[in-house]
Every structure is written in structure tokens, then in C-alpha cells.
Scaffold this motif. Structure first.
Motif, PDB file in Angstrom:
ATOM      1  N   UNK A  69      -1.947 -10.169   1.995  1.00 34.40           N
ATOM      2  CA  UNK A  69      -0.926  -9.306   2.604  1.00 34.40           C
ATOM      3  C   UNK A  69      -0.867  -7.978   1.841  1.00 34.40           C
ATOM      4  N   UNK A  70      -1.855  -7.146   2.107  1.00 35.35           N
ATOM      5  CA  UNK A  70      -1.942  -5.860   1.410  1.00 35.35           C
ATOM      6  C   UNK A  70      -1.730  -4.666   2.342  1.00 35.35           C
ATOM      7  N   UNK A  71      -1.773  -4.894   3.657  1.00 34.81           N
ATOM      8  CA  UNK A  71      -1.611  -3.787   4.594  1.00 34.81           C
ATOM      9  C   UNK A  71      -0.122  -3.556   4.895  1.00 34.81           C
ATOM     10  N   UNK A  72       0.230  -2.293   5.134  1.00 37.89           N
ATOM     11  CA  UNK A  72       1.622  -1.947   5.430  1.00 37.89           C
ATOM     12  C   UNK A  72       2.074  -2.630   6.718  1.00 37.89           C
ATOM     13  N   UNK A  98      -2.001   4.687  -0.424  1.00 34.07           N
ATOM     14  CA  UNK A  98      -0.607   4.347  -0.162  1.00 34.07           C
ATOM     15  C   UNK A  98      -0.445   3.386   1.010  1.00 34.07           C
ATOM     16  N   UNK A  99      -1.368   3.444   1.983  1.00 38.51           N
ATOM     17  CA  UNK A  99      -1.287   2.498   3.091  1.00 38.51           C
ATOM     18  C   UNK A  99      -1.215   3.100   4.476  1.00 38.51           C
ATOM     19  N   UNK A 100      -1.599   4.378   4.648  1.00 39.09           N
ATOM     20  CA  UNK A 100      -1.544   4.956   5.994  1.00 39.09           C
ATOM     21  C   UNK A 100      -2.484   4.209   6.928  1.00 39.09           C
ATOM     22  N   UNK A 101      -2.122   4.182   8.214  1.00 39.78           N
ATOM     23  CA  UNK A 101      -2.934   3.489   9.221  1.00 39.78           C
ATOM     24  C   UNK A 101      -4.074   4.352   9.731  1.00 39.78           C
ATOM     25  N   UNK A 102      -3.926   5.665   9.653  1.00 38.61           N
ATOM     26  CA  UNK A 102      -4.967   6.560  10.136  1.00 38.61           C
ATOM     27  C   UNK A 102      -4.543   7.998   9.992  1.00 38.61           C
ATOM     28  N   UNK A 103      -5.489   8.910  10.243  1.00 35.78           N
ATOM     29  CA  UNK A 103      -5.208  10.347  10.132  1.00 35.78           C
ATOM     30  C   UNK A 103      -5.877  11.104  11.263  1.00 35.78           C
ATOM     31  N   UNK A 104      -5.109  12.007  11.883  1.00 33.98           N
ATOM     32  CA  UNK A 104      -5.621  12.896  12.924  1.00 33.98           C
ATOM     33  C   UNK A 104      -5.709  14.300  12.344  1.00 33.98           C
ATOM     34  N   UNK A 141      -7.837  -4.262   3.177  1.00 35.12           N
ATOM     35  CA  UNK A 141      -8.742  -5.052   4.013  1.00 35.12           C
ATOM     36  C   UNK A 141      -8.942  -4.402   5.385  1.00 35.12           C
ATOM     37  N   UNK A 142      -8.284  -3.264   5.600  1.00 34.67           N
ATOM     38  CA  UNK A 142      -8.507  -2.473   6.809  1.00 34.67           C
ATOM     39  C   UNK A 142      -8.573  -1.003   6.408  1.00 34.67           C
ATOM     40  N   UNK A 243       7.565  -1.196   2.227  1.00 38.64           N
ATOM     41  CA  UNK A 243       6.153  -1.405   1.960  1.00 38.64           C
ATOM     42  C   UNK A 243       5.715  -0.843   0.622  1.00 38.64           C
ATOM     43  N   UNK A 244       6.591  -0.188  -0.095  1.00 37.58           N
ATOM     44  CA  UNK A 244       6.305   0.289  -1.443  1.00 37.58           C
ATOM     45  C   UNK A 244       7.489  -0.078  -2.329  1.00 37.58           C
ATOM     46  N   UNK A 245       7.179  -0.572  -3.516  1.00 33.91           N
ATOM     47  CA  UNK A 245       8.251  -0.825  -4.469  1.00 33.91           C
ATOM     48  C   UNK A 245       9.052  -2.074  -4.158  1.00 33.91           C
TER      49      UNK A 245
END
Length: 245
Positions: A69-72, A98-104, A141-142, A243-245
Motif C-alpha cells: 500500500x504505497x500509492x496515494x 510524493x505520489x502524484x498520479x500523473x502530469x499534463x 508500484x505504479x 496520504x502524507x504524514x
């Protein structure tokens, strides 16, 4: 153990090819019998032992499978105005950690950097490699998805229709980030619109509000650089939802 992105997954075995194979053999100089970790962007990771090293591939026997369980839990995307120099690379690397899902990567009126055609494609490929390496380092893992360089009108087609949009804006004086997040659903994606050097043009903010129902928010009384605003906002949103701290 060293981590690798799986090139091909089979029954109780996986293969590393191309750059992953070269990194294992030529850089790390691993050998048959060494143990590694592989992941395939499905959420799973595999503890494996190197069984065979060939000219085009490395064959690894799977010993254990896990779903750490490492993904946000909340999917948070960045839509970041193109920035010159290494600023985009820094945002992608740290955003991945930090755990972002993606970037545009977003074309904007005040952006100094201009990317079109093959140049834009090559740059996105480089950014994806940076994200891939940061994913390994941070034990994700993603890997985050790096979208093509996009215009404003393409934003609605890139993310789900349920996406909740936020736009930090220095002229916003009343709404804070925390007050808006209280009305957002952590079960639906959140996208953060971050301006380039010089910030967004007012017409762009209005477009986002009208077409994306984006909520403009204040990040406080100090003006932040584009890359600082991106990482600070991402951190605050992920922290708000635990999801942090």
C-alpha cells in the motif's frame, strides 16, 4: 534489492529487456542467483531471482508476489504550465516521489518554453524516464502517467469527467485551499492547474472556471515560483486526505 520495471510477465516468471536489461547487466553488474524486485504498473510487485542472462533479455523466477500500500488513495494530477530549464524535470521527479498520479504539460500564454511536434514528443519521453527512475527510488508500484504536451481545450478529454479541478491564483483573496478541499471527494480525481513563470493570464483562469468548473484558491500572501507552487499544492492536497504524514 534493486527494483526494475518488468518488460514481460509470464507464469511464475518475468523478463527484463531493453534499458532495464542493460541497467541490470552493465551498470549494476548483477548475476544469476541475485535477487531483485520487479513491478509492472498493476499495483503488484514481485520478489524474484535472476535465472538466466541472455543478449536480449534477463529471465527472472518469481519467488513472492505482494501488493504494498504505497500509492496515494486519492488520485492527484498536475496540469503544469511549461517551464524552462530543469524546472519541469524537478517537478516531475519530486511529484513522483510524493505520489502524484500523473502530469499534463500545458501550453499557456505566458510560458517561455514552446514545444511542438517531434520536439514535444521527445521531451515527454525524457520526462517519462525521469518519472520511471523516481518511481523506483521511492518504491512505487505504479508510475505516474506523463501526458502529451496539451492545450487548454484538450484538458477535459484527458482526465475523467468526474475530475475536480483546482487552480492556485495570486488574485484569489477569499477562498483557501483547505476550505475548498473540504467540499471535494477524495474518491474522485483531483487536478491541480499550476501556472508557468509569470503565472496564468486572467483569461486562462476564467476559461478554467467556466469550462472545467475549476475552483481558484489562495496559497497565502507570498508569491511562489511555479515549481514551488506545484510541489507545495500537491503536498497540501495529499496531506489533507491523509496520504502524507
Amino acid at each position: 534489492m534493486h527494483r526494475f520495471k518488468i518488460s514481460e510477465l509470464g507464469r511464475n516468471v518475468f523478463w527484463l529487456k531493453g534499458p532495464e536489461r542493460e541497467h541490470l547487466v552493465r551498470v549494476l553488474r548483477l548475476a544469476v542467483g541475485d535477487q531483485i524486485i520487479g513491478f509492472d504498473n498493476s499495483g503488484a510487485e514481485y520478489k524474484a531471482v535472476i535465472n538466466k542472462i541472455e543478449d536480449q533479455s534477463v529471465t527472472c523466477g518469481i519467488m513472492e508476489q505482494d501488493y504494498p500500500e504505497v500509492e496515494a488513495r486519492t488520485q492527484v494530477y498536475l496540469a503544469a504550465g511549461l517551464s524552462k530549464g530543469e524546472k519541469m524535470e524537478w517537478v516531475i521527479q519530486k511529484g513522483t516521489e510524493l505520489g502524484m498520479a500523473g502530469l499534463i504539460p500545458l501550453r499557456t500564454k505566458r510560458a517561455v518554453m514552446k514545444l511542438e511536434g517531434s520536439k514535444a514528443k521527445d521531451r515527454v519521453e525524457r520526462w517519462q524516464k525521469i518519472s520511471s527512475e523516481a518511481s523506483k527510488q521511492s518504491h512505487r508500484v505504479r508510475e505516474p502517467k506523463l501526458f502529451p504536451v496539451s492545450d487548454w481545450k484538450e484538458l477535459k478529454t484527458l482526465l475523467p469527467s468526474t475530475t475536480q479541478w483546482l487552480i492556485p491564483y495570486e488574485s484569489e483573496k477569499t477562498k483557501t485551499l483547505q476550505s475548498v478541499l473540504r467540499n471535494f471527494s477524495p474518491q474522485e480525481p483531483i487536478a491541480l492547474l499550476i501556472g508557468p513563470e509569470g503565472g496564468f493570464d486572467e483569461s486562462e483562469v476564467l476559461w478554467a472556471q467556466e469550462n472545467l468548473q475549476a475552483q481558484s484558491v489562495s496559497l497565502g500572501p507570498r508569491i511562489l515560483r511555479a515549481e514551488t507552487a506545484a510541489i507545495a499544492t500537491l503536498t497540501l492536497v495529499l496531506g489533507h486526505y491523509g496520504d502524507l504524514g
